[in-house]
Design a protein around this motif. Structure first.
Motif, mmCIF file in Angstrom:
data_model
loop_
_atom_site.group_PDB
_atom_site.id
_atom_site.type_symbol
_atom_site.label_atom_id
_atom_site.label_comp_id
_atom_site.label_asym_id
_atom_site.label_seq_id
_atom_site.Cartn_x
_atom_site.Cartn_y
_atom_site.Cartn_z
ATOM 1 N N ALA A 190 -75.602 -26.197 -36.051
ATOM 2 C CA ALA A 190 -76.653 -27.042 -36.621
ATOM 3 C C ALA A 190 -77.780 -27.226 -35.616
ATOM 4 C CB ALA A 190 -76.071 -28.393 -37.031
ATOM 5 N N GLY A 191 -77.488 -26.969 -34.362
ATOM 6 C CA GLY A 191 -78.474 -27.136 -33.301
ATOM 7 C C GLY A 191 -77.787 -27.246 -31.968
ATOM 8 N N ARG A 192 -78.456 -27.964 -31.064
ATOM 9 C CA ARG A 192 -77.905 -28.151 -29.720
ATOM 10 C C ARG A 192 -78.085 -29.604 -29.299
ATOM 11 N NH1 ARG A 192 -76.331 -23.883 -26.672
ATOM 12 N NH2 ARG A 192 -76.818 -21.845 -27.476
ATOM 13 N N ASN A 193 -77.160 -30.023 -28.469
ATOM 14 C CA ASN A 193 -77.248 -31.315 -27.806
ATOM 15 C C ASN A 193 -77.216 -30.978 -26.322
ATOM 16 O OD1 ASN A 193 -77.190 -33.924 -26.963
ATOM 17 N ND2 ASN A 193 -75.139 -34.390 -27.783
ATOM 18 N N GLY A 194 -78.374 -30.885 -25.728
ATOM 19 C CA GLY A 194 -78.449 -30.368 -24.364
ATOM 20 C C GLY A 194 -78.139 -28.886 -24.406
ATOM 21 N N LEU A 195 -77.155 -28.473 -23.638
ATOM 22 C CA LEU A 195 -76.760 -27.062 -23.613
ATOM 23 C C LEU A 195 -75.628 -26.742 -24.585
ATOM 24 C CD1 LEU A 195 -76.874 -26.420 -19.756
ATOM 25 C CD2 LEU A 195 -78.581 -25.793 -21.476
ATOM 26 N N ARG A 196 -75.079 -27.764 -25.228
ATOM 27 C CA ARG A 196 -73.916 -27.564 -26.100
ATOM 28 C C ARG A 196 -74.323 -27.362 -27.547
ATOM 29 N NH1 ARG A 196 -69.005 -31.354 -24.247
ATOM 30 N NH2 ARG A 196 -67.951 -29.403 -23.833
ATOM 31 N N ARG A 197 -73.684 -26.383 -28.170
ATOM 32 C CA ARG A 197 -73.891 -26.167 -29.598
ATOM 33 C C ARG A 197 -73.338 -27.367 -30.363
ATOM 34 N NH1 ARG A 197 -72.784 -21.123 -27.454
ATOM 35 N NH2 ARG A 197 -73.801 -19.345 -28.446
ATOM 36 N N THR A 198 -73.974 -27.677 -31.482
ATOM 37 C CA THR A 198 -73.463 -28.709 -32.373
ATOM 38 C C THR A 198 -73.291 -28.098 -33.763
ATOM 39 O OG1 THR A 198 -75.687 -29.523 -32.875
ATOM 40 C CG2 THR A 198 -74.472 -30.646 -31.111
ATOM 41 N N TYR A 199 -72.355 -28.652 -34.507
ATOM 42 C CA TYR A 199 -72.038 -28.152 -35.842
ATOM 43 C C TYR A 199 -71.917 -29.315 -36.809
ATOM 44 C CZ TYR A 199 -70.687 -23.953 -33.265
ATOM 45 O OH TYR A 199 -70.684 -22.857 -32.445
ATOM 46 N N ARG A 200 -72.195 -29.025 -38.084
ATOM 47 C CA ARG A 200 -71.947 -30.023 -39.120
ATOM 48 C C ARG A 200 -70.437 -30.110 -39.335
ATOM 49 N NH1 ARG A 200 -76.235 -27.253 -40.701
ATOM 50 N NH2 ARG A 200 -75.112 -25.872 -42.113
ATOM 51 N N PRO A 201 -69.926 -31.251 -39.753
ATOM 52 C CA PRO A 201 -68.471 -31.400 -39.940
ATOM 53 C C PRO A 201 -67.856 -30.391 -40.920
ATOM 54 C CG PRO A 201 -69.512 -33.546 -39.924
ATOM 55 C CD PRO A 201 -70.628 -32.524 -39.925
ATOM 56 N N ASP A 202 -68.634 -29.907 -41.887
ATOM 57 C CA ASP A 202 -68.067 -28.960 -42.852
ATOM 58 C C ASP A 202 -67.716 -27.617 -42.230
ATOM 59 O OD1 ASP A 202 -70.654 -27.995 -42.541
ATOM 60 O OD2 ASP A 202 -71.084 -27.909 -44.694
ATOM 61 N N VAL A 203 -68.114 -27.390 -40.975
ATOM 62 C CA VAL A 203 -67.724 -26.148 -40.301
ATOM 63 C C VAL A 203 -66.197 -26.086 -40.148
ATOM 64 C CG1 VAL A 203 -67.825 -26.907 -37.876
ATOM 65 C CG2 VAL A 203 -68.376 -24.543 -38.454
ATOM 66 N N LEU A 204 -65.547 -27.245 -40.098
ATOM 67 C CA LEU A 204 -64.086 -27.267 -39.960
ATOM 68 C C LEU A 204 -63.407 -26.658 -41.191
ATOM 69 C CD1 LEU A 204 -63.741 -30.780 -38.322
ATOM 70 C CD2 LEU A 204 -63.487 -28.556 -37.202
ATOM 71 N N ASP A 205 -63.961 -26.930 -42.377
ATOM 72 C CA ASP A 205 -63.412 -26.325 -43.594
ATOM 73 C C ASP A 205 -63.597 -24.817 -43.572
ATOM 74 O OD1 ASP A 205 -62.722 -28.841 -44.613
ATOM 75 O OD2 ASP A 205 -64.670 -29.066 -45.600
ATOM 76 N N ARG A 206 -64.763 -24.390 -43.138
ATOM 77 C CA ARG A 206 -65.051 -22.953 -43.067
ATOM 78 C C ARG A 206 -64.129 -22.279 -42.051
ATOM 79 N NH1 ARG A 206 -69.733 -20.505 -45.149
ATOM 80 N NH2 ARG A 206 -70.208 -18.482 -44.259
ATOM 81 N N LEU A 207 -63.893 -22.922 -40.925
ATOM 82 C CA LEU A 207 -62.999 -22.369 -39.901
ATOM 83 C C LEU A 207 -61.558 -22.301 -40.396
ATOM 84 C CD1 LEU A 207 -64.527 -24.035 -36.744
ATOM 85 C CD2 LEU A 207 -64.528 -21.580 -37.285
ATOM 86 N N ALA A 208 -61.145 -23.285 -41.178
ATOM 87 C CA ALA A 208 -59.793 -23.257 -41.749
ATOM 88 C C ALA A 208 -59.651 -22.054 -42.685
ATOM 89 C CB ALA A 208 -59.498 -24.559 -42.487
ATOM 90 N N LEU A 209 -60.675 -21.796 -43.483
ATOM 91 C CA LEU A 209 -60.661 -20.644 -44.367
ATOM 92 C C LEU A 209 -60.636 -19.339 -43.568
ATOM 93 C CD1 LEU A 209 -60.911 -19.379 -47.198
ATOM 94 C CD2 LEU A 209 -63.380 -19.592 -46.952
ATOM 95 N N ILE A 210 -61.447 -19.271 -42.520
ATOM 96 C CA ILE A 210 -61.478 -18.079 -41.670
ATOM 97 C C ILE A 210 -60.116 -17.853 -41.025
ATOM 98 C CG2 ILE A 210 -62.451 -17.114 -39.537
ATOM 99 C CD1 ILE A 210 -65.117 -18.599 -40.348
ATOM 100 N N SER A 211 -59.509 -18.911 -40.495
ATOM 101 C CA SER A 211 -58.190 -18.781 -39.857
ATOM 102 C C SER A 211 -57.134 -18.319 -40.854
ATOM 103 C CB SER A 211 -57.777 -20.105 -39.215
ATOM 104 O OG SER A 211 -58.615 -20.398 -38.131
ATOM 105 N N CYS A 212 -57.189 -18.868 -42.054
ATOM 106 C CA CYS A 212 -56.234 -18.469 -43.093
ATOM 107 C C CYS A 212 -56.414 -16.989 -43.433
ATOM 108 C CB CYS A 212 -56.432 -19.338 -44.330
ATOM 109 S SG CYS A 212 -55.296 -18.967 -45.675
ATOM 110 N N ALA A 213 -57.653 -16.569 -43.597
ATOM 111 C CA ALA A 213 -57.928 -15.169 -43.924
ATOM 112 C C ALA A 213 -57.505 -14.245 -42.787
ATOM 113 C CB ALA A 213 -59.411 -14.988 -44.248
#
Length: 135
Positions: free
Chosen positions: A34-57
């Motif tokens: 979603a962007g950056r907070n300083g040098l760290r990437r930031t993500y919207r919370p729904d990325v966790l659902d997408r990652l769960a789907l990716i891990s399952c696949a």
């Protein structure tokens, strides 16, 4: 109200994936920050659902490229849908094999045969299922 963004360390912790895996998935286009907070990437919370789907696949044996196609699939993606149907059949075979193994091991835990490998129930549990005759 805006949703709170998660930094890469929090996403890694919640998803069980290493930050390097998140960066890899990002590079492959499976997730987007979603962007950056300083040098760290930031993500919207729904990325966790997408990652769960990716891990399952991934656990099901899909490649990263196939998952990328899957994430943008439409009803007209017949080749991809055929691959999914093939994978579903493969998983059914794996489930049947693992079920036989589980049942055989449960039986073996209490079997009274002098040698376990001579037990007909144990043998049957680990025997390969009959293969269909090719047409």
């Amino acid at each position: 109200m805006t949703e709170a963004l998660l930094d890469i360390a929090e996403v890694a912790g919640r998803s069980g994936l290493a930050p390097s895996a998140l960066r890899f998935y990002e590079k492959k286009g499976l997730i987007a920050p979603a962007g950056r907070n300083g040098l760290r990437r930031t993500y919207r919370p729904d990325v966790l659902d997408r990652l769960a789907l990716i891990s399952c696949a991934r656990s099901a044996g899909f490649t990263v490229a196939e998952i990328g196609r899957f994430l943008v699939a439409t009803p007209g993606d017949t080749d991809l849908r055929a691959r999914m149907a093939d994978k579903a059949r493969e998983l059914e075979e794996d489930i049947a094999r693992l079920t036989r193994m589980r049942d055989g091991l449960r039986h073996a835990a209490g079997c009274a045969h002098e040698t376990l490998v001579e037990c007909p129930d144990f043998k049957r549990a680990f025997a390969a299922p009959a293969q269909p005759v090719p047409r």
